[in-house]
Design an enzyme around this catalytic site. Structure first.
Site, mmCIF file in Angstrom:
data_model
loop_
_atom_site.group_PDB
_atom_site.id
_atom_site.type_symbol
_atom_site.label_atom_id
_atom_site.label_comp_id
_atom_site.label_asym_id
_atom_site.label_seq_id
_atom_site.Cartn_x
_atom_site.Cartn_y
_atom_site.Cartn_z
ATOM 1 N N ARG A 163 0.830 -1.203 0.000
ATOM 2 C CA ARG A 163 0.000 0.000 0.000
ATOM 3 C C ARG A 163 0.870 1.260 0.000
ATOM 4 N NH1 ARG A 163 -2.143 -3.718 -1.199
ATOM 5 N NH2 ARG A 163 -3.968 -4.739 -0.347
ATOM 6 N N SER A 245 -11.226 -0.183 3.344
ATOM 7 C CA SER A 245 -10.399 -0.668 4.451
ATOM 8 C C SER A 245 -9.628 0.500 5.051
ATOM 9 C CB SER A 245 -9.426 -1.742 3.953
ATOM 10 O OG SER A 245 -10.130 -2.845 3.437
ATOM 11 N N GLU A 345 -4.837 3.614 6.139
ATOM 12 C CA GLU A 345 -4.639 3.646 4.687
ATOM 13 C C GLU A 345 -5.010 4.985 4.066
ATOM 14 O OE1 GLU A 345 -5.971 0.610 2.123
ATOM 15 O OE2 GLU A 345 -5.430 -1.045 3.437
#
Length: 349
Positions: A163, A245, A345
């Site tokens: 990520r 998420s 995130e």
């Protein structure tokens, strides 16, 4: 290029957080971006906005917001190695995945239904069910916001991590290659491999195979399974505001994982190729009792603890402050129980 003033950002972020931008420019091609950069005269925009699906807005944005709406999808070439396909940064990611499969070009099916636009996909190095963007990425085009120059990057130059990419790191000095706030991605290319092989290593996909009796699914079958799995677990942003998420799945050493298993034998974990162990952040959060709890109108989704939601809806939306207060409380709780600090995130502005 269209420039608007005093623009409501609530419909432009999937969390549905109410905020306003002092000014917003919609750019639909490279010429429009170049024109905008010349007008900025070296000043950086306050925010480059794609689909707003990985974003938490904590207040009104005083500077210029650039909304990227570059469209277009095409096959560049087909070789013995695979299909080289390109999409404009403003294309919907899930729509692009569905389009490639409809053309008979498999490879992106495990990443179906990930919210957002194609241009954001390399920034986050998105991934799901055993496939990450870097596994299919070929190259991208971008425009330097400081100079107006167009440039291209291959996978190595993007510095992909879990990520992560160079687009999430600001340049610390003249030698640093961090590009956060320095560039606008305009087009992204993917190499979809020949021969295609299914990626089926995740438990949810194995369950689908057992339920259906299909042991050798094709790419479209995997696409349908992933859509069904994600739809059952994750709220539709059009119905319940969210940013997908919210936390990255943490990685630990085998020794750390063994210690956690000794105390919590049911912890969900996956071995990685580099020898580390990935833990399911949603399981850690759920184990700490957060599912369904809230701070103001920001809440932990009752079906999936990894997702934070706007329970107030469009009429009484949560604030960015409520979201981040809830996120920090979750981080503290997980750290106190497991000794692991979860990393968010979304981009917070």
């Amino acid at each position: 290029m269209l420039v608007e003033n005093n623009v409501a950002l609530q419909p432009l972020n999937t969390f549905g957080i109410a905020a306003r931008a002092h000014s917003l420019a919609r750019v639909r091609d490279e010429a429009g971006i170049a024109e905008l950069i010349s007008q900025l005269a070296g000043q950086a925009p306050a925010l480059v906005l794609g689909g707003g699906s990985n974003l938490v807005i904590t207040g009104d944005i005083k500077g210029l917001v650039i909304k990227v709406e570059v469209s277009g999808k095409r096959l560049i070439e087909e070789t013995d190695k695979g299909w080289l396909v390109e999409a404009g940064a403003g294309e919907n990611w899930h729509g692009f995945v569905a389009w490639t499969l409809a053309q008979g070009w498999p490879g992106l099916e495990n990443m179906a239904l990930i919210p957002g636009l194609v241009g954001a996909s390399p920034v986050q190095n998105i991934g799901a069910y055993g496939v990450e963007l870097q596994d299919r990425f070929h190259s991208l085009d971008a425009i330097d916001l400081r100079s107006g120059q167009t440039f291209s990057l291959d996978a190595a130059q993007c510095g992909f991590g879990y990520r992560d990419s160079v687009f999430k790191h600001a340049p610390s000095d003249e030698r640093s290659y961090g590009l956060a706030g320095c560039a606008i991605i305009t087009r992204v290319r993917f190499l979809l491999p020949k021969p295609w092989t299914p990626v089926l290593g995740y438990l949810d996909l194995e369950r689908k195979m057992a339920e259906t009796g299909i042991s050798e699914p094709d790419a479209m079958q995997i696409f349908d399974w992933v859509v069904a799995i994600r739809s059952a677990k994750l709220p539709d942003p059009a119905v319940i505001g969210n940013a997908g998420s919210f936390f990255k799945n943490p990685t630990v050493t085998p020794e750390q994982c063994a210690d956690i298993i000794a105390r919590d034998p049911k912890v969900v974990h996956y071995p990685m190729d580099d020898g580390s162990i990935k833990l399911a952040a949603g399981w850690l959060i759920d184990a700490c009792g957060w599912k369904g709890k809230s701070v103001g109108n920001a809440a932990v989704y009752e079906r999936q603890a990894l997702v934070l939601v706007n329970k107030g809806g469009p009429e009484h939306p949560c604030t960015g402050g409520e979201v981040m207060t809830l996120a920090k409380a979750i981080q503290t709780s997980v750290y106190e129980r497991f000794g692991i600090m979860l990393e968010p995130e979304p981009v917070v502005v």
